[in-house]
Structures are given as C-alpha cells and as structure tokens.
Design a protein around this motif. Structure first.
Motif, PDB file in Angstrom:
ATOM      1  N   ARG A   2       0.808  -1.199   0.000  1.00  0.00           N
ATOM      2  CA  ARG A   2       0.000   0.000   0.000  1.00  0.00           C
ATOM      3  C   ARG A   2       0.850   1.261   0.000  1.00  0.00           C
ATOM      4  O   ARG A   2       0.404   2.315  -0.413  1.00  0.00           O
ATOM      5  N   TYR A   6       4.504   0.500   4.255  1.00  0.00           N
ATOM      6  CA  TYR A   6       3.584  -0.541   4.700  1.00  0.00           C
ATOM      7  C   TYR A   6       3.544  -1.665   3.673  1.00  0.00           C
ATOM      8  O   TYR A   6       3.199  -1.445   2.511  1.00  0.00           O
ATOM      9  N   THR A   8       1.826  -5.231   2.988  1.00  0.00           N
ATOM     10  CA  THR A   8       0.717  -6.048   3.489  1.00  0.00           C
ATOM     11  C   THR A   8       1.151  -7.472   3.824  1.00  0.00           C
ATOM     12  O   THR A   8       0.620  -8.094   4.746  1.00  0.00           O
ATOM     13  N   ASP A  11       2.039  -8.463   7.380  1.00  0.00           N
ATOM     14  CA  ASP A  11       0.967  -8.916   8.268  1.00  0.00           C
ATOM     15  C   ASP A  11       0.877 -10.439   8.257  1.00  0.00           C
ATOM     16  O   ASP A  11       0.552 -11.065   9.272  1.00  0.00           O
ATOM     17  N   THR A 289      -0.706 -12.089   1.595  1.00  0.00           N
ATOM     18  CA  THR A 289      -1.730 -11.063   1.833  1.00  0.00           C
ATOM     19  C   THR A 289      -3.108 -11.661   1.614  1.00  0.00           C
ATOM     20  O   THR A 289      -3.427 -12.156   0.529  1.00  0.00           O
ATOM     21  N   THR A 294      -4.355 -10.218   7.294  1.00  0.00           N
ATOM     22  CA  THR A 294      -4.405  -8.780   7.583  1.00  0.00           C
ATOM     23  C   THR A 294      -5.074  -8.528   8.931  1.00  0.00           C
ATOM     24  O   THR A 294      -4.592  -7.722   9.745  1.00  0.00           O
ATOM     25  N   GLN A 298      -2.808  -7.036  12.009  1.00  0.00           N
ATOM     26  CA  GLN A 298      -3.087  -5.719  12.579  1.00  0.00           C
ATOM     27  C   GLN A 298      -3.358  -5.790  14.073  1.00  0.00           C
ATOM     28  O   GLN A 298      -3.174  -4.804  14.790  1.00  0.00           O
TER      29      GLN A 298
END
Length: 610
Positions: A2, A6, A8, A11, A289, A294, A298
């Motif tokens: 993104r 960051y 993804t 994650d 991803t 995600t 997070q």
C-alpha cells in the motif's frame, strides 16, 4: 504493497509469528518450536525501525528523537497498561496467590526492564507447570523497548564515526554475530533464563533486521525484475518460509543447539523470508496477503499481550489434559475476542487521539455533572477495574502460603538429603520386613519387602519424585534420590553425569521426568546415553491430567522402552487413572495414600524384571 513503508505481506509474517507463539503455549508438544515466532517479531521491528531512521538521516542529517520515542510509546503503552490493570484486578479477585511481586512486575514492565527482572526473579519460559505467571511473555516488550531507546543513538553514532554505509552495514552484522556468540557462551542448561531473556543475547534478531534494512531498503529495490530473477526470488522466499515452519515443528526450546546457533540460524532464515516479502519484484507479498492475515497481523500486538493471561486463568479452572485440542480452540477464541475488543476500544481510538487534549479530557471525565447514564456505563466499569487493581497493588506482597503438598515436599527433600549423605558413606537403615504396618501400607509381602530392601537404585526426578522420596527410601534404604522441583528433561543429562562422577549412579536407575513438559527425542537419547547401556532404566509415566503433554510423554517413554532393551516402563499413568483419591488438589502430586501406591508400583515393576 500500500505504501513504501507498509507491506501487506508483513501482516502474514506477523500472523505466522503470533500463531506460532500461541500454539506453542497451548500445545507445546504439537509445535515445540513455536517460540521462534518471537525472533520474527524482532526481525520485523529491527527492519522497519532502521529503515525509518536511515531515511530520516538521509533526508535531514539527523534523527527526531522525541518524535520517534513518543510514537513508540503511544503504540506500546495503551495496550500494555490495560492488560496490566485488568490482569491485576482479576488476580486480586480470583487468584491472590499470584499477587506476590506484583508491584515489581508492574513497575519493571512500565519501565521496560521486565526481561532483566525475570532473569533474577522470574520462572523459566519453558516451565509450564509450577505456578505459571500471566506476565512471563512480556519480556519481549522490554527487549523491543530497549532497542527502540538505544538503537537510534547507536545508529547515529555509527553514521557519525564510520560514515561509509558499507562499514556501517558490516559493523551491524558483526554486532549480530557477537550477540549470537554471547548466547552460545553464556548458555547454561540449568538456567536458561539469562540467555533467553537477556537483551544482549537476543539482540541478534533485531540487528539482523537492521542489517537487512541497510542492505535491502524497500525504496531502493527494483520492481521490474526479469521473469527468471522473480522466480529465483520467489523460490528463495518459499524455501525460507518452509524452513521457518520446519523450525516451528522441530526446534525445542530447551535443546542446547537452539542456543548454540539454532536460534541465530532461524533468525537468518527469517531475515531472508522478510527480504523476499518486502521486495516489490517478488510474489511473496501477494501470497502472504489475505483478509485473515491482515486481520490477525493488525491485531498481533494485542493478541500477543493478552494471550498468556487468558491461558493461565483458563487453565486454573479447566482441566485441559483430557481434551487439549478442544480447550486450545476455546482459549484461542477467547484471546481473539479480547484482542478485537481491545483493538476497537483501546488501540484504534488512542492511535488517533490528540494527546495535547489530555488535560481537557481529564477535566471532562471528572466533571460529574456533564455525564448522563450512557457515559457512566462506559466509565463506570473502568473506574471499578482500576480501583480493584489498585487495591491489589496495596495488599502486602507475600509469597503464597505453602500448600500441604509443598510443605510435605520440602520436608521430604530435607529427610532425603540426610539419607543420601548416609548412603554416600555406606550407611543404610534396616527394614523390618516382617512389619505388618509396612506390609499393609505398601501392599507388599515380607519376601517382597526383603528383596526391595536389598535393591541398589538411583532415583532421578522432579517434584513428584521429591514428594514420594521418603516412601521410596523407607522400603529401599539403598535408594539414592536426586529430585528437584520443576526439573526439565533437558537438565537431566548433566545431573546424571554428576551422579556418575560421584559414584552414585547405581545399576538400576529410576526416572520420573515429564511432569513439567514433553521432551524431544534428542533429550531422551541424551538421558539414556548419559546413563549407559550397562544400566537398567525404569521410567515412570507421568499422571498430569491438567496438561496437554501427558499422553505425549507416556508415548515417548513407551517408545524408548521398545527401542532400548534396558529401558522398562513403570506405568503410573495407567495405574493412577480413576483414582482421584490418591492425589492432592492439583491432581498431579500424590497424597500419602498415593505415594504408597506409587512406591509399591515402582518396587513391583523392578522386582518383576529381576
């Protein structure tokens, strides 16, 4: 991806890390290397923190330390404070035996030095039986926070002194290797805490992440790779992922190899995995991803922080040993639910909160006239929980009152130590083999008592053996007993070698190991090798219905007996099933009746194999 900062797919790496740690805590025999999720977290921190700092220095020639520190504190403190407060309140209400040292625990966590406090005062990270603390896992936050505080200063000095980026890179790598070497040199199987919790001995994961940021910064990586180069990068990433997962399943936390290169090796593999995930020309980012990764990624910080309190409190009231998988799923759901609640009500609101308005917010909340009943529904529970936690902190910090079992074990250890000294001098007590009371107590005939009284054995074990030691020496006066509360299988080879050096390892060796956790095959082999093929080994299967590893250890012992002609099984687990009346409240340590049956089974099994 993104943004340049960051990624993804990271994650996804965080998800693998936190699930590894949680499954390890819930089902340590299923995922013995799940603790390797922690180095993955440290690698990620090292990489992105260093990336940010280097970018700042390249753009401005310096580091905005105040802004950097405040950002990290805003990220770490809210969830930690909520967890400490709620956990302390729960302990105050339902588990007051855990209030001992609570002030020190809270203070050292808030000052980010809890890992160093645990080295001197905490229990082993791998001791899952003896009053496990709901705060043990917070050692990692201390290591990370110390890195956040010190690393900007160290990195700035490196840039100031060395100037050349190539020199800085290799200095950081050399520091990482030095940390791993220190871990290997300081490793002591009798006390793993120093190398496991120490910032200096765990820094290599953070430093490898930092080294990667210096060599492999996101914004300088070429996204337009040839198809061949992309395939190579993807292949390396898949290989690193598979090796990481293999480590989760195969690298036990108490193996000496873990601390003599194993953890460093898997940190290197984790670094390679992260390198492929952050590269814009690789498909690893896309493959890692998805909505589930995600969502977990997070919330990974909250999930990690809340996991152990949920497990410890749940397992204090639920007997998980008979249905470990079902109970593990229930615990996972509880952890995820609490983490989601915290994410929505604590992490997200405070992430966007303007802290300069804090004085005004405080004035608003203490102005009772401004609150309607809806607002009181929000603030009321918070006030009550904080009040209960404060009451807990104000209570005297006293060690939990010793249980009847603990008192008996301590008394038995003292008596056993005295008898061991007499045995070492060649002096032993006489057994009245015609005593009706002895025959009745142990369910043995006079001939069996006579045979037992002549047996020369060495008994090695944990708290269960320590508890039964007086009974064992009452009818086997030549029995030299070496039992230690909380003893792990990994520490036993050194004990055996010491006994052998002292001439106290008899031809018959009784082992009572496994109460405190399962052992890997290497540990079992090391134990049997240390004893030697010229000894007869009698291995007792544990009765631990409150832990998931009970059946695993029983199977390990029976397998060892099948593979080694000199190993015999004393099946206490089978004998004890259905006899709750033999056990104390913890369902593991015996009462006086249970100790007698335990001792009788040992004697009958040995005599049967004579």
């Amino acid at each position: 991806m993104r943004s340049k900062q960051y990624v993804t797919g990271i994650d996804g790496v965080r998800t693998l890390a936190v699930l590894g740690v949680i499954i390890y805590h819930l089902l340590p025999t299923t995922l013995p290397g799940g603790y390797l999720g922690v180095p993955l977290f440290l690698l990620i921190s090292g990489y992105f923190v260093t990336l940010q700092l280097v970018r700042q220095m390249d753009q401005t020639g310096g580091i905005q330390l105040t802004k950097f520190y405040l950002k990290r504190l805003r990220r770490l403190y809210p969830v930690l404070i909520v967890m400490l407060t709620v956990t302390t309140a729960y302990i105050t209400l339902f588990a007051r035996d855990l209030l001992h040292n609570i002030k020190s625990t809270i203070a050292t966590n808030l000052l980010w030095v809890y890992n160093w406090w645990e080295i001197g005062h905490g229990q082993s990270y791998f001791d899952r039986f003896n009053g496990e603390s709901p705060f043990t896992h917070l050692w990692t936050l201390g290591v990370e926070a110390q890195f956040y505080f010190l690393w900007p200063l160290i990195l700035f000095m490196l840039f100031l002194v060395l100037r050349k980026r190539s020199k800085i890179k290799w200095t950081v790598f050399i520091l990482a290797v030095a940390s791993a070497v220190e871990m290997a040199l300081l490793f002591d199987p009798q006390n793993i805490n120093r190398v496991y919790y120490g910032t200096d001995t765990r820094a290599f994961s953070l430093l490898l992440g930092s080294w990667l940021a210096l060599c492999w910064p996101i914004d300088r990586l070429n996204a337009n790779l040839t198809a061949h180069a992309a395939r190579i990068l993807d292949g390396v990433g898949i290989g690193a992922l598979l090796i990481t997962l293999l480590g989760f399943f195969t690298l036990p936390g108490q193996s000496s190899w873990t601390y003599r290169g194993g953890m460093f090796f898997y940190s290197l593999i984790g670094m390679i995995l992260i390198a492929t995930v952050v590269h814009p020309g690789s498909h690893m980012n896309r493959w890692l991803t998805n909505p589930f990764f995600t969502w977990i990624g997070q919330r990974s910080y909250g999930i990690y922080v809340y996991q152990l309190p949920v497990m410890v409190f749940y397992e204090r009231v639920v007997e998980i040993g008979r249905h470990p998988v079902i109970n593990a799923l229930v615990e996972c759901l509880l952890i995820l639910a609490i983490s989601e609640f915290s994410y929505r009500l604590v992490e997200q609101p405070l992430a966007h909160y303007q802290w300069r308005y804090l004085p005004a917010s405080i004035r608003h909340w203490i102005d009772f006239k401004m609150h309607d009943w809806h607002q009181w529904l929000k603030v009321g529970p918070v006030v009550i929980i904080c009040f209960i936690a404060l009451c807990g902190l104000m209570l005297p910090s006293k060690p939990a009152k010793k249980s009847a079992v603990q008192t008996r074990i301590e008394k038995s250890r003292q008596a056993t130590a005295a008898k061991n000294k007499q045995i070492a001098k060649g002096k032993t007590a006489k057994v009245n083999v015609n005593s009706k009371s002895l025959q009745k107590k142990y369910g043995l005939t006079s001939n069996q008592l006579k045979a037992a009284s002549e047996l020369k054995v060495t008994a090695i074990g944990d708290s269960v053996m320590a508890d039964a030691s007086q009974d064992i020496q009452e009818i086997m006066p030549h029995a030299y007993v070496d039992a230690e509360v909380g003893r792990q299988g990994s520490a036993t080879p050194a004990v055996i070698k010491d006994l052998k050096a002292k001439g106290q390892l008899q031809k018959n060796v009784i082992l009572n190991l496994g109460t405190n956790g399962a052992m890997d095959s290497q540990t079992i082999n090391d134990i049997l090798t240390a004893i030697g093929k010229d000894h007869q080994v009698y291995w007792i299967t544990p009765h631990v219905p409150t832990r998931d590893w009970e059946q695993t250890v029983c199977d390990q012992i029976k397998q060892a007996a099948k593979q080694n002609a000199n190993v015999h099984v004393i099946d206490w687990n089978q004998a004890a099933n259905g006899h709750a009346e033999w056990f104390a409240q913890d369902k593991v340590h015996m009462n006086e009746q249970g100790n007698a049956y335990f001792t009788r089974l040992i004697v009958k099994t040995i005599l049967k194999n004579k």
